[in-house]
Design a protein around this motif. Structure first.
Motif: not given
Lengths: 793, 272
Positions: A369-384
């Motif tokens: 579960x990810x606070x909306x403000x961090x979502x982009x960052x989290x998805x980026x880390x997974x993509x990396x």
């Protein structure tokens, strides 16, 4: 399918409404069985009344969600339910015995117990150690490789599920005799040799591929495991405690990360909570998941990164029940509701019905579960890390679970209803077994008996398995499963997880199924004693325990009775030794066409050693050093490996003398810390003689012992003194220099100097009449020990 | 070159799992070591900012085809030019276990005549077959060409663990004699499996844990700058990693594996 009970909703995908509100008792039963819900009539009635109140019929998604959440596997109905035995009622085995022990001990060093995917204890420099042991018996019986591999994968995800980085794996396995007669195999049951090879390969492949050392374990052979293979997979992890984020809130995004979702592992939990039949192979094959350790390795990297940057508010793994459990349990934990859009879940292939997506147990998936403000960052880390991650929904404030598929609502359930299944009440009976002690004369050639014992499958070397597991990866294994040049069996493993600290984690286990055939209470007590003394023997202390039960059908009163007795012992001895339970797992319904599984309790002990340089290995070190036995020996041969060799089960199982044991345990630790102990080995299967043999050939020096000096009671026969498996005993090597100090320290405890290390490479034991009764070369002892049936597979 | 200027790139991909302990070994010796995902290196084109390139152990991309082959092809496709420049500049490349497999599959080792278009050797399935984790003895065979064994006298025996299922070093049968001679001629042989006393394993299990031809455990290229071995020196770096440390009366501070890392650093320090 009974067509009249189901209405196919008009939608571009497969969705059924189930006519439950007007269903009769018989129809309820039909629905449960046709949809594979695994719910009993009592539970189905509760479902019916819920939807009657709502004034509508449920969808298949809703029923499946309920079925998964209420399964034995997910909800532990037996451990949380009521049990009536001999006029008494126990309300929850778990609360009454296991959790109660921990509460009574109230240890300040436990960070999180029973709460989460894994138990966590404090360690060092702000770090905690997380530990979990899982059972994966049913899948391994159907598909040994996949079942065992996904067992390892699952327990590693449990560790990731508390934000910990996995540092070690354990596995404890139970198989039927490898020479089991093919003609006696009922149809649908696989030969133990096939199961053995598959399971061992599966475990090795997952741990090795992920780069987590497999450092401790045991393999036990028993006839009852022919139809019910036992697979326990454990994992230990480390985490900085201040990064332990579990604080999900409404509006947090639900992110599903890792592997894609497919039809593998549908109804795994329902299958896990059923007995195995000859049709299981055909019906339940889809319930076994497919393993891809590399996916999980990548997932791990991303999760640790997200943890360190504190970007997510909570995490859990997808295991039994798939999304249905992960979403539901997380929402419940944080008092939230949830909205899920199932069409967003990445699929392996098209065509899955919404309910299949929601309950699939496809592997290598985690939920964050990810606070909306961090979502982009989290998805980026997974993509990396080349990991697929998708936002599939969000948490809400109203405590209701709503599931959509292409914007059509396919389920709406109150979270509170999902987690309040009707309590099961079960009946238990317990009758002490009425076995006899065998009578036979003492064998003339006890050397021969010892050599045969060393080859017996439960005692003999497991090297052929251990070497196929990487136990060195990460470079932190201080004490290895096989010690030194000659590969002696260490009692526990030690991991040094932090570069900046000398503190070590000690990992050991105890398991005594054979005692359980006679007495479940003392079996459990013995398993606890064994796990603890294995840990103490290498220098471990401050021990936390994990319980893993493998039992038969709990709806059979006698099986439940022995389960209750075992739980009682868990409470009694955990409190006596002040070793709290911090996590556990049960696997019930282990029944096959050959009958129920022998009740098998695995106790895992997780301790720590303040400085790994204090660690003691089991191999004797120097000729002329003195050999001491610590603890008392009794005529307790019931369930022993010696009796088994003679074809008996016996009656008198080893007991645990609480007060004595506590004193012994405390003093052993003191002796180790004072540097008096050069080698230490616990006495277990095969007793004193086997322990002495192992210490001798592992060290490459001979040992001479005298049985007349062994402290104990009613020791009137050489074979009994040699092979009794009385608990709470150690064989200890002490240098001449430390003799006096050691003896002063031991004063008032049961101990005796019974011999010495020699530079003649032989094990020589004098009997009760002073004559030599065992005399064998180290070469023979080692060769017989390594010549077990398992090494010939 | 000054110690603190030395930068080591420990490369990883999905399935690499010995990167942390490899980095730790380098850092212990005072150099900078960074773990970089290959995606990062491809994106930022920064390979040439490093003096050493390490391919650590693991199961790159699951090794579902043949150990090392996927990573080898991947790196040649994505970073081929940089890698070639790196090697032609005589910068050291180090492959451990899976990394060794990658270097062989990529044609960097044995590298008789520089980079090869095709693998000139193979790390085949172990004989006896199966994954095997154990401590073995290695005898140093190098006369001074290999920059990874400069601090190890020829004939010295090291104790280091192996853990792999595809580590049987082989040449094609028809050429094995000729190519072995070539290894000797170019001083490319670095480690052979042996027993505690230094007697060659002569193919005998478990001293030779995988059935390698001529007991070969590690080799370097003809320049001595690219080196690969199946055993894991990073797991034999500290004394407490050794399998028999509880038996030793006086413990050296480090394990034998450290010598390999030290040799490399020593070489770089001397290099202008």
């Amino acid at each position: 399918m009974t067509a009249s009970l189901y209405i196919c909703r008009e939608a571009p995908f497969l969705l059924f409404e189930v006519k439950i509100i007007d269903a009769t008792k018989r129809q309820l039963k039909e629905i449960s069985s046709e949809l594979g819900l695994g719910l009993n009539s009592h539970e189905m009635e509760a479902v019916r009344s819920y939807f009657r109140k709502k004034g509508r019929n449920p969808t298949d998604v809703e029923l499946q969600t309920i079925g998964q959440t209420w399964s034995e596997h997910c909800f532990h109905k037996t451990f949380k339910g009521k049990i009536r035995m001999n006029g008494n009622e126990v309300d929850s085995l778990f609360k009454t015995y296991i959790a109660k022990a921990t509460r009574e001990i109230d240890p300040s060093w436990c960070f999180s117990v029973f709460e989460d995917n894994a138990g966590i204890v404090n360690f060092d420099k702000g770090h905690g150690i997380a530990v979990k042991v899982e059972t994966h018996n049913h899948p391994s019986a159907i598909e040994p490789f996949g079942g065992a591999a996904t067992g390892v994968g699952g327990v590693i995800r449990d560790i990731l599920g508390v934000w910990a980085d996995p540092i070690a794996c354990t596995n404890i396995l139970g198989f039927g005799p490898l020479d089991f007669d093919y003609n006696k195999l009922p149809s649908g049951v696989k030969h133990p040799k096939y199961v053995y090879m598959g399971v061992v390969a599966g475990i090795g492949s997952y741990g090795n591929n992920m780069g987590i050392p497999t450092v401790n374990g045991a393999i036990y052979f028993d006839e009852s495991y022919v139809g019910n293979v036992v697979v326990y997979c454990g994992c230990v992890g480390i985490l900085p405690l201040k990064k332990f984020m579990k604080n999900a809130k409404p509006d947090d995004t639900i992110v599903l990360a890792g592997g894609k979702t497919g039809r593998d592992g549908i109804h795994g939990v329902t299958f896990a909570s059923a007995v195995l039949t000859k049709e299981s192979e055909e019906i339940s094959r889809p319930a076994v998941q497919i393993a891809n350790p590399i996916e999980e390795e990548k997932l791990k990297r991303a999760i640790i990164e997200i943890r360190d940057r504190e970007l997510a508010s909570a995490i859990t793994d997808l295991g039994g029940g798939g999304l249905s459990s992960a979403v539901g349990e997380t929402a419940k934990k944080f008092g939230c509701g949830a909205t899920v859009d199932l069409e967003k879940v990445p699929l392996k292939y098209a065509g899955l019905a919404p309910w299949e997506i929601y309950v699939s147990e496809s592997q290598e998936r985690m939920l964050l579960t990810v606070p909306p403000k961090n979502l982009e960052k989290v998805l980026e880390i997974f993509a990396e890390e080349d990991v697929e991650a998708t936002a599939i929904g969000k948490f809400t404030a109203d405590g209701v679970l709503r599931i959509y598929y292409n914007r059509e609502k396919v389920a709406e359930l109150k979270i509170s209803f999902l987690f309040e299944p009707p309590k099961a009440t079960r009946i238990a009976v317990y009758k002490p077994a009425n076995f006899k002690e065998p009578t036979y004369p003492e064998p003339e050639n006890l050397t021969h008996t010892l050599l045969r014992l060393l080859t017996s499958p439960n005692i003999g070397s497991k090297e052929s398995v251990i070497r196929t597991y990487d136990h060195e990866v990460k470079g932190n294994t201080v004490l290895k499963p096989l010690h030194g040049e000659h590969g002696g069996p260490n009692d526990a493993a030690i991991i040094k997880p932090l570069d900046e600290s000398w503190k070590g984690v000690t990992i050991s286990c105890g398991i005594n199924p054979n005692y359980g055939k006679i007495d479940a209470y003392w079996m459990a007590a013995s398993a606890i004693d064994e796990a603890i003394r294995n840990n103490l023997a290498v220098g471990g202390r401050r021990i936390a325990l994990l319980d893993n039960f493998t039992w038969g059908n709990p709806e059979e009163p006698e099986r439940l009775g022995s389960l209750l007795k075992a739980c009682e012992a868990c409470h009694d001895f955990a409190t006596a030794f002040k070793t709290p339970f911090i996590s556990g797992k049960d696997s019930l319904y282990n029944e096959s066409p050959l009958g129920p599984v022998t009740p098998t309790l695995l106790i895992t002990a997780l301790g720590m050693i303040p400085d790994v340089r204090l660690a003691v290995s089991m191999d004797v070190k120097t000729p002329n050093n003195l050999m001491y036995i610590v603890g008392q020996t009794f005529k307790e041969l019931g369930g022993s490996e010696y009796y088994r060799l003679k074809g008996f089960l016996g009656k008198t199982v080893p007991k645990v003398q609480k007060a004595h044991a506590k004193k012994t345990f405390r003093t052993i630790t003191k002796a180790i810390d004072s540097g008096f102990v050069k080698a230490c080995h616990d006495l277990s299967e095969g007793g004193l003689a086997v322990a002495a043999a192992e210490m001798a050939f592992a060290g490459g020096y001979g040992i001479e012992l005298d049985l007349r000096k062994v402290p104990g009671k009613a020791l009137d026969r050489n074979d009994f003194v040699l092979f009794a498996e009385s608990n709470s005993r150690f064989l200890v090597e002490v240098s001449e220099k430390s003799k006096k100090d050691f003896e002063v320290l031991m004063k008032g405890k049961s101990f005796a100097r019974i011999g010495e290390v020699t530079d003649i490479p032989r094990l020589k034991i004098k009997g009760l009449n002073g004559r030599v009764v065992v005399d064998a070369s180290l070469k023979d002892l080692s060769a017989f020990w390594k010549r077990t049936s398992s090494s010939e597979v | 070159m000054k110690l603190e200027e030395i930068r080591v790139c420990v490369l990883r991909v999905g399935g690499t799992n010995c990167d942390a302990e490899t980095k730790r070994a380098f850092e212990n010796l005072g150099v900078q070591a960074e773990i970089l995902h290959i995606n990062e290196v491809v994106k930022s084109q920064n390979l040439l900012e490093y003096q050493v390139l390490v391919f650590p152990g693991g199961f790159s991309y699951g090794d579902y085809v043949r150990a090392g082959v996927i990573w080898a092809n991947w790196i040649l496709a994505k970073l081929g030019k940089e890698l070639k420049a790196f090697v032609e500049d005589d910068r050291p490349v180090f492959g451990i276990c899976n990394g060794f497999q990658v270097l062989v599959e990529a044609g960097l080792l044995p590298g008789f005549e520089g980079l090869s278009q095709y693998p000139e050797a193979a790390l085949a399935t172990n004989l006896p077959p199966g994954y095997n984790c154990r401590w073995v003895y290695l005898k140093c065979e190098n006369n001074g060409k290999c920059i990874f064994s400069g601090k190890i006298p020829k004939g010295k025996v090291l104790r280091v663990p192996v853990a792999h299922s595809e580590g049987r070093f082989i040449f094609t049968k028809e050429q094995e004699k000729k190519l072995l001679e070539k290894l000797y001629e170019n001083d490319q042989l670095v480690f052979r499996y042996c027993d505690r006393t230094g007697e060659y394993a002569e193919g005998n299990y478990p001293m030779n844990p995988n059935g390698s031809f001529h007991d070969i455990a590690g080799i370097c290229n003809s320049e001595g700058t690219i080196f690969g071995l199946m055993p894991h020196p990073e797991r034999a770096f500290y004394w407490w990693q050794q399998p028999n440390w509880t038996r030793q009366k006086r413990m050296p501070q480090y394990g034998d594996g450290k010598l390999i890392f030290e040799s490399l650093i020593n070489y770089l320090e001397k290099k202008s």
